[in-house]
Design an enzyme around this catalytic site. Structure first.
Site, PDB file in Angstrom:
ATOM      1  N   CYS A  53      93.689  12.098  98.831  1.00 17.92           N
ATOM      2  CA  CYS A  53      92.837  12.757  99.839  1.00 17.92           C
ATOM      3  C   CYS A  53      91.589  13.383  99.219  1.00 17.92           C
ATOM      4  CB  CYS A  53      93.641  13.783 100.629  1.00 17.92           C
ATOM      5  SG  CYS A  53      94.304  15.140  99.615  1.00 17.92           S
ATOM      6  N   HIS A  62      96.023  19.208 101.394  1.00 20.95           N
ATOM      7  CA  HIS A  62      95.473  17.990 101.997  1.00 20.95           C
ATOM      8  C   HIS A  62      94.084  18.288 102.571  1.00 20.95           C
ATOM      9  CE1 HIS A  62      95.722  13.916 103.439  1.00 20.95           C
ATOM     10  NE2 HIS A  62      95.380  14.295 104.658  1.00 20.95           N
ATOM     11  N   HIS A 119      90.497  10.602 106.364  1.00 22.88           N
ATOM     12  CA  HIS A 119      91.228  11.112 105.196  1.00 22.88           C
ATOM     13  C   HIS A 119      92.090   9.993 104.619  1.00 22.88           C
ATOM     14  CE1 HIS A 119      95.236  11.832 107.409  1.00 22.88           C
ATOM     15  NE2 HIS A 119      94.428  11.273 108.282  1.00 22.88           N
TER      16      HIS A 119
END
Length: 480
Positions: free
Chosen positions: A383, A435, A451
């Site tokens: 990510c 994340h 993402h």
């Protein structure tokens, strides 16, 4: 002799009885009791009763006895039933029921109603339809079916439509992306890369692409290019014998371009993109004029930039300090009262909206790329790696991890989120951020973001999805 005759007759009668009462079926691959029972129009229990010694799990090529329901079952019929392509028997006025057929399917096949079929076959009122059953089809339906078959055969004659696709040569312009080019010519990025395998890793400026597209798209692009050229280039007067004087006047009005070479010192946190935009040139042109900054842009380095007098004057005017505006250097940001501010890095850019759009397109070009832990290239991204690669393409350096990236810029409320902002989550029950994604669209309280997901690779997701709604943490603005 008499005894032998009696024994022979006994076995013969038993054989005839068995042939009349049972049918032998050899088990094929993929068959079970339910499939076999349906094939012969009997119940599963009837087959089990007829084969008490049969194992629970059927063995391939073993033989089962199937109760005979007084139908003439032949090897040919068995083959027909096993076929996956049912066909109607159009001989005279009868139809043999095939596997997976019902009254509605048969009625459509012969262009009759279900009621008409039931009238022609009274037994259907009280009994269920069975495989192999012969149905009487109304004669008018057969004629209509044959007529439709002939009509369909005529319609099925292929109309050969010549392909209108063209192959065009397209030169890659500065700041053009695969996504923009593919969209312009009505194809996908994957198709563009398939037609030009050498651009899978990089899209060099000036590279000639071969693109196969529709004639309409090609013509439209030619018109758009011509229109853009007409807009940018000043129209010169037509030289005729009647307007020589006018021509002389025009010649007198031609003003040569007044380019200047200016010296620019690199300030902290300034990027090549921001400097190039400020002076109306591209990053490639900036690097061409200053080859030593291709690898790195050191703070305090003095750049030599060849630009127009107007751009140089405009930059000088903006840079001139005002006596009473000692606080003017503080960046003006949207009022975020109630939202915690960070005191960390903000990247200031001269053409904010243009850069944001380029960032979003650059990130979404990677959709479909697989997830790879620690990955920062098209071979695979995690990510934070996707964010690093995307921003690095525009000379904006981000920290390596998502938790470190969450400390860049300042937090904004979800109602203030914009394209280009970073969005952070705490997933898998973590206590800290682990994340990150980039906001690509905000509408009606929903934030869509690109993402790199551990399960789907690079994708676009939404905060309306329960998982991300539950794990959402914050939005950071890092561009201003």
């Amino acid at each position: 002799m008499v005894v032998r005759l009696i024994i022979v007759l006994f076995f013969f009668s038993v054989g005839v009885f068995s042939q009349e009462k049972f049918i032998k079926h050899k088990i094929s691959k993929g068959e079970n009791l339910s499939v076999i029972a349906k094939k012969y129009g009997v119940k599963t229990k009837d087959i089990q009763d007829a084969n008490p010694q049969a194992p629970t799990i059927l063995k391939l090529n073993s033989v089962l006895l199937i109760p005979n329901t007084n139908k003439k079952v032949t090897a040919k019929k068995t083959e027909i039933l096993a076929s996956t392509t049912p066909r109607a028997t159009l001989n005279s006025d009868q139809h043999e029921v095939q596997q997976k057929e019902n009254l509605w399917v048969i009625s459509k096949k012969y262009n009759v109603s279900v009621d008409e079929l039931k009238k022609a076959n009274p037994s259907l009122e009280s009994e269920d339809l069975k495989i192999g059953q012969k149905l009487t089809i109304p004669s008018n339906a057969i004629a209509a079916s044959e007529k439709n078959t002939k009509k369909n055969q005529n319609l099925e004659k292929p109309e050969i439509i010549p392909s209108t696709d063209l192959e065009v040569l397209v030169e890659v312009k500065p700041k053009e992306t695969k996504y923009l080019i593919a969209k312009k010519y009505g194809i996908t990025v994957a198709e563009l890369e398939r037609q030009n395998p050498s651009i899978k890793r990089k899209l060099p400026v000036g590279y000639l692409l071969k693109i196969r597209t529709s004639k309409e798209k090609a013509n439209q692009e030619i018109k758009d290019t011509a229109l853009a050229s007409e807009t940018q280039i000043a129209q010169s007067p037509v030289l005729t014998s009647d307007n020589k004087a006018a021509t002389d006047e025009v010649k007198g009005e031609i003003i040569p371009a007044q380019n200047l070479e200016v010296l620019v010192e690199v300030q902290p946190k300034e990027t090549k993109y921001a400097i190039a935009k400020k002076y109306g040139i591209t990053v490639a042109e900036l690097e061409r004029q200053n080859p030593s900054i291709k690898a790195k842009l050191p703070v305090g380095y003095v750049l030599k930039i060849n630009t127009s007098k107007e751009k140089a004057d405009a930059v000088a005017l903006v840079a001139t300090p005002q006596i009473n505006d000692s606080l003017a250097g503080t960046p003006q940001v949207a009022d975020n009262s109630g939202v915690e501010k960070d005191t960390t890095t903000i990247f200031r850019v001269s053409n904010h909206s243009d850069l944001v759009n380029q960032l979003v397109m650059n990130a979404t070009e990677n959709i479909g790329t697989r997830y790879r832990s620690g990955g920062t290239t098209k071979a695979g991204f995690d990510c934070s790696g996707l964010m690093i690669c995307t921003f690095n393409n525009f000379d904006i350096k981000l920290p390596r991890s998502s938790i470190e990236q969450s400390r860049v810029g300042f937090k904004v409320g979800t109602e203030e989120a914009q394209k280009g902002d970073l969005i952070f989550f705490r997933t898998n029950g973590r206590r800290q951020i682990n994340h990150v994604g980039m906001v690509v669209e905000v509408a009606d309280g929903e934030i869509k973001f690109v993402h790199s997901s551990t399960h789907g690779g690079v994708i676009i997701s939404s905060t309306k999805e329960p998982y991300y709604q539950r794990t959402f943490t914050q939005v950071n603005r890092i561009l201003q």
